[in-house]
Motif scaffolding. Structure first.
Motif, PDB file in Angstrom:
ATOM      1  N   ALA A 248       0.835  -1.210   0.000  1.00 43.25           N
ATOM      2  CA  ALA A 248       0.000   0.000   0.000  1.00 43.25           C
ATOM      3  C   ALA A 248       0.866   1.254   0.000  1.00 43.25           C
ATOM      4  N   SER A 249       2.017   1.186   0.678  1.00 43.12           N
ATOM      5  CA  SER A 249       2.940   2.337   0.686  1.00 43.12           C
ATOM      6  C   SER A 249       3.390   2.650  -0.726  1.00 43.12           C
ATOM      7  N   MET A 250       3.737   1.595  -1.445  1.00 39.23           N
ATOM      8  CA  MET A 250       4.162   1.791  -2.835  1.00 39.23           C
ATOM      9  C   MET A 250       3.001   2.298  -3.680  1.00 39.23           C
ATOM     10  N   GLY A 251       1.831   1.721  -3.444  1.00 36.41           N
ATOM     11  CA  GLY A 251       0.647   2.123  -4.209  1.00 36.41           C
ATOM     12  C   GLY A 251       0.320   3.595  -4.024  1.00 36.41           C
ATOM     13  N   LEU A 252       0.420   4.064  -2.788  1.00 32.44           N
ATOM     14  CA  LEU A 252       0.116   5.481  -2.511  1.00 32.44           C
ATOM     15  C   LEU A 252       1.066   6.397  -3.264  1.00 32.44           C
ATOM     16  N   VAL A 253       2.329   6.020  -3.316  1.00 32.28           N
ATOM     17  CA  VAL A 253       3.307   6.833  -4.052  1.00 32.28           C
ATOM     18  C   VAL A 253       3.005   6.778  -5.546  1.00 32.28           C
ATOM     19  N   GLN A 254       2.841   5.576  -6.051  1.00 33.58           N
ATOM     20  CA  GLN A 254       2.665   5.417  -7.506  1.00 33.58           C
ATOM     21  C   GLN A 254       1.367   6.061  -7.986  1.00 33.58           C
ATOM     22  N   LEU A 255       0.352   6.057  -7.132  1.00 37.57           N
ATOM     23  CA  LEU A 255      -0.925   6.670  -7.521  1.00 37.57           C
ATOM     24  C   LEU A 255      -0.752   8.158  -7.837  1.00 37.57           C
ATOM     25  N   ARG A 256       0.139   8.806  -7.103  1.00 35.34           N
ATOM     26  CA  ARG A 256       0.354  10.237  -7.362  1.00 35.34           C
ATOM     27  C   ARG A 256       0.882  10.484  -8.772  1.00 35.34           C
ATOM     28  N   TRP A 257       1.489   9.468  -9.382  1.00 39.11           N
ATOM     29  CA  TRP A 257       2.084   9.608 -10.710  1.00 39.11           C
ATOM     30  C   TRP A 257       1.236   9.007 -11.815  1.00 39.11           C
ATOM     31  N   LEU A 258       0.147   8.354 -11.439  1.00 37.14           N
ATOM     32  CA  LEU A 258      -0.573   7.530 -12.421  1.00 37.14           C
ATOM     33  C   LEU A 258      -1.063   8.320 -13.637  1.00 37.14           C
ATOM     34  N   ASP A 259      -1.713   9.451 -13.395  1.00 41.37           N
ATOM     35  CA  ASP A 259      -2.257  10.198 -14.548  1.00 41.37           C
ATOM     36  C   ASP A 259      -1.144  10.708 -15.454  1.00 41.37           C
ATOM     37  N   GLN A 260      -0.077  11.181 -14.835  1.00 41.83           N
ATOM     38  CA  GLN A 260       1.056  11.663 -15.631  1.00 41.83           C
ATOM     39  C   GLN A 260       1.698  10.509 -16.419  1.00 41.83           C
ATOM     40  N   ASP A 261       1.865   9.375 -15.767  1.00 42.59           N
ATOM     41  CA  ASP A 261       2.426   8.195 -16.453  1.00 42.59           C
ATOM     42  C   ASP A 261       1.524   7.768 -17.616  1.00 42.59           C
ATOM     43  N   ASN A 262       0.215   7.721 -17.343  1.00 40.36           N
ATOM     44  CA  ASN A 262      -0.709   7.295 -18.403  1.00 40.36           C
ATOM     45  C   ASN A 262      -0.705   8.282 -19.558  1.00 40.36           C
ATOM     46  N   SER A 263      -0.528   9.552 -19.264  1.00 38.75           N
ATOM     47  CA  SER A 263      -0.555  10.472 -20.391  1.00 38.75           C
ATOM     48  C   SER A 263       0.704  10.304 -21.237  1.00 38.75           C
ATOM     49  N   TYR A 264       1.834   9.938 -20.627  1.00 36.39           N
ATOM     50  CA  TYR A 264       3.015   9.616 -21.447  1.00 36.39           C
ATOM     51  C   TYR A 264       2.806   8.319 -22.245  1.00 36.39           C
ATOM     52  N   ARG A 265       2.103   7.373 -21.647  1.00 37.15           N
ATOM     53  CA  ARG A 265       1.769   6.150 -22.398  1.00 37.15           C
ATOM     54  C   ARG A 265       0.933   6.494 -23.633  1.00 37.15           C
ATOM     55  N   ARG A 266      -0.041   7.399 -23.440  1.00 40.18           N
ATOM     56  CA  ARG A 266      -0.863   7.805 -24.605  1.00 40.18           C
ATOM     57  C   ARG A 266      -0.023   8.546 -25.638  1.00 40.18           C
ATOM     58  N   GLN A 267       0.941   9.328 -25.169  1.00 45.01           N
ATOM     59  CA  GLN A 267       1.852  10.001 -26.093  1.00 45.01           C
ATOM     60  C   GLN A 267       2.627   8.975 -26.923  1.00 45.01           C
ATOM     61  N   CYS A 291     -13.149   6.807 -25.307  1.00 51.97           N
ATOM     62  CA  CYS A 291     -12.315   6.169 -24.280  1.00 51.97           C
ATOM     63  C   CYS A 291     -10.938   6.832 -24.220  1.00 51.97           C
ATOM     64  N   GLU A 292     -10.596   7.331 -23.048  1.00 57.25           N
ATOM     65  CA  GLU A 292      -9.228   7.800 -22.817  1.00 57.25           C
ATOM     66  C   GLU A 292      -8.547   6.641 -22.103  1.00 57.25           C
ATOM     67  N   SER A 293      -7.886   5.802 -22.919  1.00 55.38           N
ATOM     68  CA  SER A 293      -7.379   4.531 -22.405  1.00 55.38           C
ATOM     69  C   SER A 293      -6.169   4.734 -21.495  1.00 55.38           C
ATOM     70  N   ALA A 294      -6.085   3.912 -20.462  1.00 53.95           N
ATOM     71  CA  ALA A 294      -4.881   3.912 -19.619  1.00 53.95           C
ATOM     72  C   ALA A 294      -3.668   3.447 -20.433  1.00 53.95           C
ATOM     73  N   THR A 295      -3.945   2.856 -21.600  1.00 52.75           N
ATOM     74  CA  THR A 295      -2.893   2.460 -22.542  1.00 52.75           C
ATOM     75  C   THR A 295      -1.841   1.571 -21.865  1.00 52.75           C
ATOM     76  N   HIS A 296      -2.347   0.516 -21.275  1.00 49.06           N
ATOM     77  CA  HIS A 296      -1.426  -0.474 -20.716  1.00 49.06           C
ATOM     78  C   HIS A 296      -0.642  -1.150 -21.840  1.00 49.06           C
ATOM     79  N   LEU A 297      -1.322  -1.326 -22.985  1.00 46.69           N
ATOM     80  CA  LEU A 297      -0.676  -1.974 -24.136  1.00 46.69           C
ATOM     81  C   LEU A 297      -0.827  -1.105 -25.371  1.00 46.69           C
ATOM     82  N   PHE A 298       0.136  -1.246 -26.301  1.00 48.31           N
ATOM     83  CA  PHE A 298      -0.087  -0.742 -27.654  1.00 48.31           C
ATOM     84  C   PHE A 298       0.034  -1.944 -28.582  1.00 48.31           C
TER      85      PHE A 298
END
Ligand SMILES: *Cc1c(COP(=O)(O)O)cnc(C)c1O
Length: 375
Positions: A248-267, A291-298
């Motif tokens: 959960a500690s890791m999750g809390l940190v990573q969550l703060r970056w999720l939208d930014q990370d996903n937008s780079y994935r979409r890029q 759909c604004e995909s989390a883009t886990h895969l391309f």
């Protein structure tokens, strides 16, 4: 330098600081950070109930387990599912002694609503929908179909952390939404997941079931003032499925970056699309409208896929395949031949490298080689 399919990006210093808090407090288990992460996830996902687990796989099992007993489903009742997924989705159905009935996929590689409709029988109880790569596909139609036919809907959202549809987070409609925070997913921890039931009673029951069926968790027993901490009840046989405070500690940190990370994935995905457009040989899988995909895969589709993969490997590029048609596996072979689109996709898809260390130049290199070998 080799280019891998997935490389997790951990915010190492921030994660270590949060983990250190657990170690200093002497609390690494259920409670403390798990509560904080559940609240943060509930706020982020706009889903009212979020319960932290040790994986997505256990969440899929738990979702069906809770519904089977609540609604009195019988052994061998049917759950319509996709053959085009990680086996967790389908194993979860068997854990509950229910029967996976495979329906075919569409061009988004997600369940095709018309195929699902055609496979409904008097014994069908639920549908498992997988948003492949973060894409919602024809999810809306599946939601309507389940509502009309009185079927429960479970969303395997392992790829969908951060997917939005028409500006809203995916998943208020299903009876349960299950996310994965495994190390290669969009919100990487080491291994963990989150289950979000729609119904408050299901959520409450699930919280006991994930801690062996005990009706008070250790953290509230320890934190509780006064005596009688051992005076809990055990109401039914549960599992050891809850998440812990280190994850959960890791999750809390990573969550703060999720939208930014996903937008780079979409890029990255849009660079891939632009470079491949009009060059024929590799057809990119489209994302559903709205759909604004989390883009886990391309993902792309090519002919002679296995030869293309080997050729890319010669250049130290290591894409992946998501997925092999599960009816190719001996244990699910009874469904073989029932899903021709999945069978075709299984031989054509490639997941191109997609992670935060990739650059626009990497994307160009990968595309040019792909076109050379797939052409
Ligand atoms: C990764 C994955 C799972 C399993 O997630 P875990 O957290 O590793 O249990 C289930 N379904 C799909 C579609 C996945 O990609």
């Amino acid at each position: 330098m080799a280019i891998q399919l997935f490389v997790p990006s951990f915010r190492i210093d921030e994660c270590l600081k949060a983990i250190r808090e657990c170690l200093e407090k002497g609390w690494t288990g259920l409670g403390f950070k798990t509560i904080e992460f559940e609240q943060a996830w509930s706020k982020y996902s706009e889903l009212p109930h979020a319960h932290f687990l040790n994986s997505n796989t256990v969440g899929l099992h738990l979702a069906l387990h809770v519904m089977k007993s609540r609604f009195g489903w019988a052994d061998d009742d049917e759950v319509i599912t996709t053959p085009f997924t990680f086996v967790s989705t389908n194993h979860a159905i068997l854990y509950c002694r229910l029967r996976p009935v495979f329906a075919d996929i569409d061009d988004f590689l997600c369940l095709d609503p018309s195929s699902v409709a055609a496979r409904i029988t008097s014994r069908t109880r639920a549908v498992m929908f997988v948003g492949v790569g973060g894409n919602t596909g024809q999810y809306d139609k599946i939601v309507d179909l389940c509502r009309q036919r009185g079927l429960k809907l479970i969303l395997d959202a392992a790829h969908m952390a951060g997917t939005r549809v028409n500006g809203r987070q995916v998943g208020p409609e299903p009876d349960a939404v299950v996310f994965s925070f495994q190390a290669v997913k969009n919100l990487p921890t080491a291994d963990s997941g989150m289950i979000c039931f729609k119904d408050a009673e299901d959520d409450e029951r699930a919280r006991k079931l994930t801690w062996l069926g005990i009706n008070k968790d250790t953290y509230s027993r320890t934190a509780a003032q006064g005596a009688y901490k051992w005076m809990y009840n055990v109401e039914e046989v549960g599992f050891k499925y809850h998440g812990n405070s280190i994850m959960a500690s890791m999750g809390l940190v990573q969550l703060r970056w999720l939208d930014q990370d996903n937008s780079y994935r979409r890029q990255l995905a849009s660079w891939y699309r632009a470079r491949l457009a009009g060059r024929g040989a590799a057809r990119a899988v489209e994302v559903a409208c709205g759909c604004e995909s989390a883009t886990h895969l391309f993902q792309v589709r090519v002919n002679r896929r296995d030869a293309v993969m080997l050729a890319l490997n010669e250049h130290q590029i290591y894409p992946g395949v998501h997925y092999r048609d599960n009816t190719d596996y001996s244990m699910y072979a009874y469904g073989s031949g029932s899903c021709p689109n999945a069978a075709r996709a299984s031989n054509e898809v490639i997941s191109l490298p997609l992670h935060l260390n990739l650059t626009r130049d990497d994307v160009a290199t990968i595309c040019d080689l792909l076109i050379r070998y797939a052409g």
